[in-house]
Design a protein around this motif. Sequence first.
Motif, PDB file in Angstrom:
ATOM      1  N   TYR A  55     -13.149   4.690  -1.346  1.00  0.00           N
ATOM      2  CA  TYR A  55     -12.366   3.462  -1.549  1.00  0.00           C
ATOM      3  C   TYR A  55     -10.897   3.692  -1.169  1.00  0.00           C
ATOM      4  CZ  TYR A  55     -16.532   3.428  -4.437  1.00  0.00           C
ATOM      5  OH  TYR A  55     -17.820   3.590  -4.881  1.00  0.00           O
ATOM      6  N   VAL A 105       0.817  -1.206   0.000  1.00  0.00           N
ATOM      7  CA  VAL A 105       0.000   0.000   0.000  1.00  0.00           C
ATOM      8  C   VAL A 105       0.855   1.262   0.000  1.00  0.00           C
ATOM      9  CG1 VAL A 105      -2.112  -0.990   0.928  1.00  0.00           C
ATOM     10  CG2 VAL A 105      -0.299  -0.312   2.494  1.00  0.00           C
ATOM     11  N   TRP A 122       1.254   1.729  -5.829  1.00  0.00           N
ATOM     12  CA  TRP A 122       0.223   2.470  -6.564  1.00  0.00           C
ATOM     13  C   TRP A 122       0.753   3.047  -7.865  1.00  0.00           C
ATOM     14  CZ3 TRP A 122      -4.710   1.825  -6.146  1.00  0.00           C
ATOM     15  CH2 TRP A 122      -5.208   1.293  -4.958  1.00  0.00           C
ATOM     16  N   PRO A 148      -7.682   3.015   0.909  1.00  0.00           N
ATOM     17  CA  PRO A 148      -7.162   1.884   1.678  1.00  0.00           C
ATOM     18  C   PRO A 148      -6.265   2.330   2.826  1.00  0.00           C
ATOM     19  CG  PRO A 148      -5.868   2.175  -0.322  1.00  0.00           C
ATOM     20  CD  PRO A 148      -6.875   3.295  -0.291  1.00  0.00           C
ATOM     21  N   ILE A 149      -6.806   2.312   4.020  1.00  0.00           N
ATOM     22  CA  ILE A 149      -6.006   2.753   5.165  1.00  0.00           C
ATOM     23  C   ILE A 149      -6.242   1.807   6.341  1.00  0.00           C
ATOM     24  CG2 ILE A 149      -7.679   4.391   6.161  1.00  0.00           C
ATOM     25  CD1 ILE A 149      -4.009   5.256   5.636  1.00  0.00           C
ATOM     26  N   TRP A 160      -9.330   4.246 -13.743  1.00  0.00           N
ATOM     27  CA  TRP A 160     -10.715   4.457 -13.302  1.00  0.00           C
ATOM     28  C   TRP A 160     -11.532   5.030 -14.448  1.00  0.00           C
ATOM     29  CZ3 TRP A 160     -10.018   1.521  -9.399  1.00  0.00           C
ATOM     30  CH2 TRP A 160      -8.899   1.632  -8.576  1.00  0.00           C
ATOM     31  N   GLY A 175      -6.678   9.703  -6.798  1.00  0.00           N
ATOM     32  CA  GLY A 175      -6.458   8.929  -8.018  1.00  0.00           C
ATOM     33  C   GLY A 175      -6.346   9.828  -9.236  1.00  0.00           C
ATOM     34  N   TYR A 223      -0.913   2.304 -11.536  1.00  0.00           N
ATOM     35  CA  TYR A 223      -1.336   3.335 -12.507  1.00  0.00           C
ATOM     36  C   TYR A 223      -0.574   3.204 -13.820  1.00  0.00           C
ATOM     37  CZ  TYR A 223      -4.445   5.658  -9.244  1.00  0.00           C
ATOM     38  OH  TYR A 223      -5.509   5.937  -8.410  1.00  0.00           O
ATOM     39  N   VAL A 268      -9.487  12.686  -0.659  1.00  0.00           N
ATOM     40  CA  VAL A 268      -8.493  11.785  -0.047  1.00  0.00           C
ATOM     41  C   VAL A 268      -8.247  10.583  -0.961  1.00  0.00           C
ATOM     42  CG1 VAL A 268      -8.115  10.265   1.938  1.00  0.00           C
ATOM     43  CG2 VAL A 268      -9.289  12.461   2.255  1.00  0.00           C
ATOM     44  N   THR A 297       1.021  13.245  -0.999  1.00  0.00           N
ATOM     45  CA  THR A 297       1.187  13.010   0.437  1.00  0.00           C
ATOM     46  C   THR A 297       0.859  11.553   0.724  1.00  0.00           C
ATOM     47  OG1 THR A 297       0.403  15.254   0.945  1.00  0.00           O
ATOM     48  CG2 THR A 297       0.392  13.697   2.744  1.00  0.00           C
ATOM     49  N   ASP A 298       1.626  10.954   1.622  1.00  0.00           N
ATOM     50  CA  ASP A 298       1.265   9.627   2.127  1.00  0.00           C
ATOM     51  C   ASP A 298       0.482   9.844   3.420  1.00  0.00           C
ATOM     52  OD1 ASP A 298       1.013   7.130   3.191  1.00  0.00           O
ATOM     53  OD2 ASP A 298       3.097   6.540   2.828  1.00  0.00           O
ATOM     54  N   LEU A 299      -0.815   9.623   3.339  1.00  0.00           N
ATOM     55  CA  LEU A 299      -1.665   9.916   4.498  1.00  0.00           C
ATOM     56  C   LEU A 299      -1.475   8.909   5.623  1.00  0.00           C
ATOM     57  CD1 LEU A 299      -4.719  11.120   2.461  1.00  0.00           C
ATOM     58  CD2 LEU A 299      -3.528  12.483   4.199  1.00  0.00           C
ATOM     59  N   ALA A 300      -0.775   7.832   5.359  1.00  0.00           N
ATOM     60  CA  ALA A 300      -0.434   6.909   6.440  1.00  0.00           C
ATOM     61  C   ALA A 300       0.676   7.491   7.309  1.00  0.00           C
ATOM     62  CB  ALA A 300      -0.015   5.558   5.877  1.00  0.00           C
ATOM     63  N   ILE A 347      -5.373  14.896  -2.722  1.00  0.00           N
ATOM     64  CA  ILE A 347      -4.169  14.238  -2.207  1.00  0.00           C
ATOM     65  C   ILE A 347      -4.088  12.808  -2.705  1.00  0.00           C
ATOM     66  CG2 ILE A 347      -3.206  13.246  -0.083  1.00  0.00           C
ATOM     67  CD1 ILE A 347      -3.876  15.705   1.389  1.00  0.00           C
ATOM     68  N   ASP A 348      -2.899  12.415  -3.093  1.00  0.00           N
ATOM     69  CA  ASP A 348      -2.667  11.004  -3.392  1.00  0.00           C
ATOM     70  C   ASP A 348      -1.199  10.689  -3.122  1.00  0.00           C
ATOM     71  OD1 ASP A 348      -4.584   8.888  -5.102  1.00  0.00           O
ATOM     72  OD2 ASP A 348      -2.452   8.368  -5.062  1.00  0.00           O
TER      73      ASP A 348
HETATM   74  C1  LIG Z   1      -8.920   2.517  -4.861  1.00  0.00           C
HETATM   75  S1  LIG Z   1      -8.113   3.990  -5.348  1.00  0.00           S
HETATM   76  C2  LIG Z   1      -9.470   5.139  -5.362  1.00  0.00           C
HETATM   77  C3  LIG Z   1      -9.221   6.344  -6.217  1.00  0.00           C
HETATM   78  C4  LIG Z   1     -10.368   7.376  -6.246  1.00  0.00           C
HETATM   79  N1  LIG Z   1     -10.725   7.840  -4.923  1.00  0.00           N
HETATM   80  C5  LIG Z   1     -11.578   6.798  -6.926  1.00  0.00           C
HETATM   81  O1  LIG Z   1     -12.597   6.596  -6.263  1.00  0.00           O
HETATM   82  O2  LIG Z   1     -11.504   6.537  -8.140  1.00  0.00           O
HETATM   83  C6  LIG Z   1      -7.216   4.449  -3.876  1.00  0.00           C
HETATM   84  C7  LIG Z   1      -6.301   5.657  -4.073  1.00  0.00           C
HETATM   85  O3  LIG Z   1      -5.696   5.969  -2.827  1.00  0.00           O
HETATM   86  C8  LIG Z   1      -4.322   6.276  -3.030  1.00  0.00           C
HETATM   87  N2  LIG Z   1      -3.621   5.954  -1.778  1.00  0.00           N
HETATM   88  C9  LIG Z   1      -3.419   4.715  -1.262  1.00  0.00           C
HETATM   89  N3  LIG Z   1      -2.784   4.795  -0.066  1.00  0.00           N
HETATM   90  C10 LIG Z   1      -2.572   6.131   0.154  1.00  0.00           C
HETATM   91  C11 LIG Z   1      -1.948   6.862   1.195  1.00  0.00           C
HETATM   92  N4  LIG Z   1      -1.396   6.231   2.235  1.00  0.00           N
HETATM   93  N5  LIG Z   1      -1.913   8.214   1.122  1.00  0.00           N
HETATM   94  C12 LIG Z   1      -2.462   8.856   0.053  1.00  0.00           C
HETATM   95  N6  LIG Z   1      -3.057   8.217  -0.970  1.00  0.00           N
HETATM   96  C13 LIG Z   1      -3.110   6.868  -0.937  1.00  0.00           C
HETATM   97  C14 LIG Z   1      -3.914   5.395  -4.213  1.00  0.00           C
HETATM   98  O4  LIG Z   1      -2.785   5.867  -4.883  1.00  0.00           O
HETATM   99  C15 LIG Z   1      -5.168   5.430  -5.065  1.00  0.00           C
HETATM  100  O5  LIG Z   1      -5.120   6.465  -5.999  1.00  0.00           O
END
Ligand SMILES: C[S@@+](CC[C@H](N)C(=O)[O-])C[C@H]1O[C@@H](n2cnc3c(N)ncnc32)[C@H](O)[C@@H]1O
Length: 203
Positions: free
Chosen positions: A109, A7, A12, A111-112, A23, A49, A16, A46, A90-93, A67-68
């Motif tokens: 959607y 993750v 990611w 993933p956290i 998407w 994508g 892509y 958040v 940004t890495d939101l984790a 943010i992604d």
């Molecule tokens: C399943 S996709 C959903 C994309 C968009 N929200 C949509 O509905 O089409 C999850 C997105 O979250 C981003 N992502 C995953 N972990 C992340 C993190 N820790 N911080 C920021 N973005 C993150 C991924 O790069 C990806 O673009």
Amino acid sequence: MSEENYVNAEFWDGKYREQDSLWSGKPNGTLVAEATGLPPGQALDVGCGEGADARWLAEKGWQVTAIDVSQVALERAAAHGGENIAWVRTDLAVSAPPAASFDLVSAHYFPIRSESAVRGLLAAVAPGGTLLFVGHDFDGAMEHHAHNGEQGPDPREFYQPSEVAALLGDDWKIVVDETRERAHVPEGNPHHRDTVLRAQRLR
Ligand SMILES: C[S@@+](CC[C@H](N)C(=O)[O-])C[C@H]1O[C@@H](n2cnc3c(N)ncnc32)[C@H](O)[C@@H]1O
């Protein structure tokens, strides 16, 4: 690669790069349903994508911070244009968005697995603002995950809207907490139902 690394940005970016577009290019139906009618202000998208939700929000008058963790996704999103959107890697984790700053925090959607990261998203909602946290309903869809040999951790390990709801205290009013049919299911996508949490931060 360790499970944690599934993750991260490398995972990611790789996903892509596999396709010209991952998407549908359309805003999520749940966002359209829930955000239509909200007075525009500052929005945080958040895990934006390829940016369809951010573009839709900006068209509706919002100032959007999108943010992604994936630079590949952000460059693709920015290439589509769109005014009043800041694309931010940004890495939101790891890093939380600014506190009490957004009238809408929208996560579709996303993933956290870290509770502190989820709490960071909650804290980013300004008093009076709205949290929209949308996930997949995994009934049936997990069969697809297994049959297709999809890599990565079990997606049910990520925070689900009902688990986010359980973190909300007295400062919040839950407006929607339900499972519903997904408005537009992209072709071939196994996820036909959304789990939806919409809550308002009271103070
Ligand atoms: C399943 S996709 C959903 C994309 C968009 N929200 C949509 O509905 O089409 C999850 C997105 O979250 C981003 N992502 C995953 N972990 C992340 C993190 N820790 N911080 C920021 N973005 C993150 C991924 O790069 C990806 O673009």
